[in-house]
Motif scaffolding. Structure first.
Motif, PDB file in Angstrom:
ATOM      1  N   SER A 223      -8.149 -43.550   6.038  1.00  0.00           N
ATOM      2  CA  SER A 223      -8.645 -44.841   6.527  1.00  0.00           C
ATOM      3  C   SER A 223      -7.692 -45.983   6.201  1.00  0.00           C
ATOM      4  CB  SER A 223     -10.017 -45.150   5.916  1.00  0.00           C
ATOM      5  OG  SER A 223     -10.985 -44.204   6.300  1.00  0.00           O
ATOM      6  N   HIS A 224      -6.870 -45.800   5.173  1.00  0.00           N
ATOM      7  CA  HIS A 224      -6.059 -46.906   4.672  1.00  0.00           C
ATOM      8  C   HIS A 224      -4.564 -46.774   5.024  1.00  0.00           C
ATOM      9  CE1 HIS A 224      -9.580 -48.221   2.598  1.00  0.00           C
ATOM     10  NE2 HIS A 224      -9.607 -47.205   1.754  1.00  0.00           N
ATOM     11  N   ARG A 225      -4.251 -45.940   5.981  1.00  0.00           N
ATOM     12  CA  ARG A 225      -2.843 -45.756   6.320  1.00  0.00           C
ATOM     13  C   ARG A 225      -2.201 -47.034   6.845  1.00  0.00           C
ATOM     14  NH1 ARG A 225      -3.038 -39.628   8.999  1.00  0.00           N
ATOM     15  NH2 ARG A 225      -3.237 -38.538   6.989  1.00  0.00           N
ATOM     16  N   SER A 226      -2.961 -47.836   7.579  1.00  0.00           N
ATOM     17  CA  SER A 226      -2.398 -49.089   8.095  1.00  0.00           C
ATOM     18  C   SER A 226      -2.100 -50.054   6.949  1.00  0.00           C
ATOM     19  CB  SER A 226      -3.355 -49.731   9.099  1.00  0.00           C
ATOM     20  OG  SER A 226      -4.607 -50.011   8.494  1.00  0.00           O
ATOM     21  N   VAL A 227      -2.980 -50.069   5.925  1.00  0.00           N
ATOM     22  CA  VAL A 227      -2.743 -50.942   4.776  1.00  0.00           C
ATOM     23  C   VAL A 227      -1.533 -50.456   3.980  1.00  0.00           C
ATOM     24  CG1 VAL A 227      -3.767 -51.950   2.707  1.00  0.00           C
ATOM     25  CG2 VAL A 227      -5.208 -51.418   4.668  1.00  0.00           C
ATOM     26  N   ASP A 228      -1.423 -49.141   3.831  1.00  0.00           N
ATOM     27  CA  ASP A 228      -0.247 -48.591   3.149  1.00  0.00           C
ATOM     28  C   ASP A 228       1.032 -48.967   3.886  1.00  0.00           C
ATOM     29  OD1 ASP A 228      -1.590 -47.363   1.039  1.00  0.00           O
ATOM     30  OD2 ASP A 228      -2.005 -45.565   2.203  1.00  0.00           O
ATOM     31  N   ALA A 229       0.951 -48.939   5.222  1.00  0.00           N
ATOM     32  CA  ALA A 229       2.144 -49.252   6.026  1.00  0.00           C
ATOM     33  C   ALA A 229       2.538 -50.719   5.897  1.00  0.00           C
ATOM     34  CB  ALA A 229       1.891 -48.898   7.491  1.00  0.00           C
ATOM     35  N   VAL A 230       1.535 -51.599   5.802  1.00  0.00           N
ATOM     36  CA  VAL A 230       1.812 -53.029   5.647  1.00  0.00           C
ATOM     37  C   VAL A 230       2.455 -53.308   4.294  1.00  0.00           C
ATOM     38  CG1 VAL A 230       0.713 -55.299   5.435  1.00  0.00           C
ATOM     39  CG2 VAL A 230       0.002 -53.730   7.245  1.00  0.00           C
ATOM     40  N   GLY A 231       2.011 -52.562   3.270  1.00  0.00           N
ATOM     41  CA  GLY A 231       2.611 -52.716   1.944  1.00  0.00           C
ATOM     42  C   GLY A 231       2.084 -53.914   1.190  1.00  0.00           C
ATOM     43  N   PRO A 234       1.783 -54.754  -5.260  1.00  0.00           N
ATOM     44  CA  PRO A 234       2.559 -55.777  -5.979  1.00  0.00           C
ATOM     45  C   PRO A 234       4.059 -55.529  -5.991  1.00  0.00           C
ATOM     46  CG  PRO A 234       1.350 -54.403  -7.521  1.00  0.00           C
ATOM     47  CD  PRO A 234       0.862 -54.034  -6.164  1.00  0.00           C
ATOM     48  N   SER A 235       4.491 -54.381  -5.459  1.00  0.00           N
ATOM     49  CA  SER A 235       5.934 -54.152  -5.295  1.00  0.00           C
ATOM     50  C   SER A 235       6.312 -54.089  -3.822  1.00  0.00           C
ATOM     51  CB  SER A 235       6.343 -52.849  -6.003  1.00  0.00           C
ATOM     52  OG  SER A 235       6.162 -52.963  -7.403  1.00  0.00           O
ATOM     53  N   GLY A 236       5.368 -54.505  -2.960  1.00  0.00           N
ATOM     54  CA  GLY A 236       5.663 -54.595  -1.538  1.00  0.00           C
ATOM     55  C   GLY A 236       5.635 -53.276  -0.809  1.00  0.00           C
ATOM     56  N   LYS A 237       4.953 -52.283  -1.377  1.00  0.00           N
ATOM     57  CA  LYS A 237       4.851 -50.984  -0.722  1.00  0.00           C
ATOM     58  C   LYS A 237       3.493 -50.380  -1.036  1.00  0.00           C
ATOM     59  CE  LYS A 237       7.508 -49.152  -4.608  1.00  0.00           C
ATOM     60  NZ  LYS A 237       8.760 -48.525  -5.023  1.00  0.00           N
ATOM     61  N   GLY A 238       2.898 -49.734  -0.041  1.00  0.00           N
ATOM     62  CA  GLY A 238       1.598 -49.121  -0.228  1.00  0.00           C
ATOM     63  C   GLY A 238       0.524 -50.130  -0.608  1.00  0.00           C
ATOM     64  N   ARG A 239      -0.621 -49.606  -1.082  1.00  0.00           N
ATOM     65  CA  ARG A 239      -1.702 -50.484  -1.541  1.00  0.00           C
ATOM     66  C   ARG A 239      -1.557 -50.860  -3.003  1.00  0.00           C
ATOM     67  NH1 ARG A 239      -6.472 -47.120  -1.034  1.00  0.00           N
ATOM     68  NH2 ARG A 239      -5.068 -45.419  -0.516  1.00  0.00           N
ATOM     69  N   PRO A 364     -14.153 -59.398   1.352  1.00  0.00           N
ATOM     70  CA  PRO A 364     -14.318 -59.426   2.808  1.00  0.00           C
ATOM     71  C   PRO A 364     -13.044 -59.755   3.553  1.00  0.00           C
ATOM     72  CG  PRO A 364     -15.317 -61.361   1.779  1.00  0.00           C
ATOM     73  CD  PRO A 364     -14.956 -60.434   0.674  1.00  0.00           C
ATOM     74  N   GLY A 365     -12.096 -60.439   2.880  1.00  0.00           N
ATOM     75  CA  GLY A 365     -10.819 -60.742   3.513  1.00  0.00           C
ATOM     76  C   GLY A 365      -9.706 -59.808   3.086  1.00  0.00           C
ATOM     77  N   GLY A 366     -10.006 -58.887   2.188  1.00  0.00           N
ATOM     78  CA  GLY A 366      -8.997 -57.947   1.713  1.00  0.00           C
ATOM     79  C   GLY A 366      -8.776 -56.823   2.706  1.00  0.00           C
ATOM     80  N   LEU A 367      -7.538 -56.413   2.847  1.00  0.00           N
ATOM     81  CA  LEU A 367      -7.227 -55.415   3.873  1.00  0.00           C
ATOM     82  C   LEU A 367      -7.822 -54.045   3.549  1.00  0.00           C
ATOM     83  CD1 LEU A 367      -3.514 -56.304   4.697  1.00  0.00           C
ATOM     84  CD2 LEU A 367      -5.598 -57.033   5.854  1.00  0.00           C
ATOM     85  N   THR A 368      -7.798 -53.652   2.284  1.00  0.00           N
ATOM     86  CA  THR A 368      -8.362 -52.352   1.923  1.00  0.00           C
ATOM     87  C   THR A 368      -9.877 -52.347   2.077  1.00  0.00           C
ATOM     88  OG1 THR A 368      -6.562 -52.032   0.331  1.00  0.00           O
ATOM     89  CG2 THR A 368      -8.480 -50.589   0.127  1.00  0.00           C
ATOM     90  N   GLU A 369     -10.532 -53.390   1.568  1.00  0.00           N
ATOM     91  CA  GLU A 369     -11.992 -53.447   1.630  1.00  0.00           C
ATOM     92  C   GLU A 369     -12.490 -53.506   3.071  1.00  0.00           C
ATOM     93  OE1 GLU A 369     -14.180 -52.860  -1.404  1.00  0.00           O
ATOM     94  OE2 GLU A 369     -13.477 -54.837  -2.003  1.00  0.00           O
ATOM     95  N   SER A 370     -11.720 -54.147   3.948  1.00  0.00           N
ATOM     96  CA  SER A 370     -12.129 -54.220   5.350  1.00  0.00           C
ATOM     97  C   SER A 370     -12.228 -52.837   5.966  1.00  0.00           C
ATOM     98  CB  SER A 370     -11.139 -55.082   6.146  1.00  0.00           C
ATOM     99  OG  SER A 370     -11.128 -56.413   5.682  1.00  0.00           O
ATOM    100  N   ASP A 371     -11.287 -51.969   5.643  1.00  0.00           N
ATOM    101  CA  ASP A 371     -11.350 -50.578   6.121  1.00  0.00           C
ATOM    102  C   ASP A 371     -12.630 -49.909   5.645  1.00  0.00           C
ATOM    103  OD1 ASP A 371      -8.846 -50.830   7.291  1.00  0.00           O
ATOM    104  OD2 ASP A 371      -7.794 -49.906   5.609  1.00  0.00           O
ATOM    105  N   ASP A 372     -12.917 -50.067   4.343  1.00  0.00           N
ATOM    106  CA  ASP A 372     -14.080 -49.407   3.756  1.00  0.00           C
ATOM    107  C   ASP A 372     -15.380 -49.911   4.376  1.00  0.00           C
ATOM    108  OD1 ASP A 372     -12.604 -47.816   2.006  1.00  0.00           O
ATOM    109  OD2 ASP A 372     -12.537 -49.389   0.481  1.00  0.00           O
ATOM    110  N   MET A 373     -15.481 -51.225   4.567  1.00  0.00           N
ATOM    111  CA  MET A 373     -16.714 -51.786   5.110  1.00  0.00           C
ATOM    112  C   MET A 373     -16.999 -51.252   6.505  1.00  0.00           C
ATOM    113  SD  MET A 373     -16.942 -55.720   3.783  1.00  0.00           S
ATOM    114  CE  MET A 373     -15.283 -56.215   4.248  1.00  0.00           C
ATOM    115  N   GLU A 374     -15.963 -51.079   7.291  1.00  0.00           N
ATOM    116  CA  GLU A 374     -16.154 -50.528   8.633  1.00  0.00           C
ATOM    117  C   GLU A 374     -16.700 -49.102   8.553  1.00  0.00           C
ATOM    118  OE1 GLU A 374     -13.779 -50.440  12.874  1.00  0.00           O
ATOM    119  OE2 GLU A 374     -12.614 -50.381  11.023  1.00  0.00           O
TER     120      GLU A 374
END
Length: 450
Positions: A223-231, A234-239, A364-374
């Motif tokens: 579910s979180h592959r798009s978030v991992d891709a965005v990076g 805190p080191s600019g990669k993954g979640r 609610p505005g976090g990219l990871t949590e948005s995936d989970d809520m859906e």
């Protein structure tokens, strides 16, 4: 005819859970009494009420409660409803006051030990002499105090049931994983402070889906592959930054579980590349890691990324470092709250960098949590229909392959991808739902020796 709890939850033989328990209003009402009326519930953090007379409005199940610190510094949890006509007394999220006054008829309740014998006692009644002829028993009509309140390293827990076991017994060795979130990063005990207030939002989903997600579901990473891709890490990669090998581990007799690491005696050397987008913060965590290695030596310790303490408190121990707890609204709606933690003595630049990372990850505005809520919302919605609610969710992954963890009491490990943690959660749910009192709920022995 309604199915029995054993028919709804069969995690030991078939590895299934009926969809009915996620959408049924009758079962939801039963949960409020049997689960939320008995279990230890997380209600807040002492950092939310740092000064005398501070208060924070929380909830226990569907009951509103007030977490307050009296003038002497003691923490109390009071039912947030006037004993006269039921008006909700405290309607601000948090603040500071010695007296809670009902806006309906003016009854006032105090926490000041100079005015009353116990926090929440009825102090002032308009017309006490003239209308009530001085006959009203004020001590009888004070606010309801939650009978069991315990504080653990700044976290505040409460239970409506006087027969509930001590909190440490309830936590068992899951406490060690909670310590990882609450202790200083350099290994000193305690030290986590709340930054940035409390995030609150509602999800059109059954409350159980949320702690189940956190208790050990690595399988949903797709579910979180798009978030991992965005990076967003805190080191600019993954979640998040790398954490080493992860396993799912649970405490079947408690209903708790984590994604983390087995107990170890030598600190994992994986911090050099962490927080790489900010060299100053990266250097801080490198030094903290060195202090941790020196302080803990070869002592046994644990590490974790995310976990759940049954029934409704979940937490991230590392990245992000947060506590999330859920409040049931109905069978198909939940309110989710989240606070963020950081070492109280960390430099401001570290706290600010953590805050920015937390915001893009969680809520609610976090990219990871948005995936989970859906996921939660659509799974609930798709299970409400006449035909679909007759089906079962599948929890068969790794059934029968759990292995004991010798270093921990009542713990099993299940490899990286497994649904044993979820089975432990629903097995515990079933035990609470079937029991008529705490005497009928199994509790393993705990020695608190570690």
């Amino acid at each position: 005819m309604k199915k029995s709890i054993d028919e709804l939850v069969d995690v030991d033989v078939e590895g299934v859970v009926a969809r009915e328990i996620f959408v049924d209003d009758e079962l939801f009402e039963q949960e409020l009494e049997h689960v939320f009326g008995r279990a230890w519930l997380f209600v807040g953090h002492v950092g939310l009420v740092p000064e005398p007379n501070d208060y924070f409005q929380s909830r226990m199940g569907t009951d509103p409660v007030i977490l307050t610190r009296d003038k002497a510094g003691e923490i109390h949890v009071l039912l947030n409803t006037c004993t006269h006509r039921g008006m909700k007394l405290c309607r601000s999220d948090q603040g500071n006051t010695r007296t809670f006054t009902c806006p309906y008829h003016g009854w006032s309740f105090s926490t000041d030990g100079r005015l009353v014998d116990r926090p929440g006692e009825l102090y002032n009644v308009p017309g006490y002499d003239t209308h009530y002829h001085s006959e009203l028993d004020k001590k009888k009509w004070g606010l309801i105090s939650v009978p069991r309140v315990e504080i653990y390293k700044g976290t505040v827990w409460a239970s409506w049931d006087e027969e509930a076991p001590p909190l440490l017994d309830y936590l068992g060795d899951m406490r060690l994983y909670l310590d990882y979130a609450l202790d200083y990063r350099d290994g000193r005990p305690g030290g986590a402070e709340v930054i940035g207030g409390v995030q609150k939002w509602r999800v059109q989903a059954n409350w159980k889906m949320i702690p189940e997600n956190f208790i050990g579901d690595l399988y949903h990473d797709v579910s979180h592959r798009s978030v991992d891709a965005v990076g967003i890490g805190p080191s600019g990669k993954g979640r998040r930054d790398s954490f080493g090998n992860r396993i799912t581990l649970c405490f079947p007799e408690h209903g708790h579980g984590v994604i983390g690491q087995l107990p170890f005696h030598e600190e994992y050397d994986g911090v050099s590349g962490n927080w790489g987008e900010n060299p100053e913060v990266q250097e801080y965590y490198r030094k903290v890691h060195e202090s941790r290695v020196e302080r803990l030596g070869d002592d046994m310790r644990v590490a974790m990324s995310v976990g759940t303490i049954f029934p409704s408190m979940s937490f991230h121990g590392r990245q992000p470092r947060t506590i999330a707890w859920v409040h049931p609204i109905s069978a198909t709606e939940t309110e989710m709250w989240r606070i963020f933690l950081v070492d109280e003595d960390a430099p401001e630049v570290v706290k600010d960098e953590a805050r920015r990372y937390y915001m893009r990850y969680s809520g609610p505005g976090g990219l990871t949590e948005s995936d989970d809520m859906e996921n939660w919302a659509y799974a609930t919605r798709a299970s409400k229909g006449w035909r679909s609610r007759q089906l079962f969710f599948n929890y068969q992954m790794g059934l029968g392959h759990a292995r004991p963890v010798p270093e921990l009491d009542n713990a099993v490990e299940n490899g990286e991808f497994n649904e044993e943690n979820a089975r432990a959660f629903y097995r515990r749910w079933a035990q609470f739902m079937k029991a008529s009192s705490w005497k009928e709920i199994p509790m393993p022995e705990s020695e608190h020796t570690r």
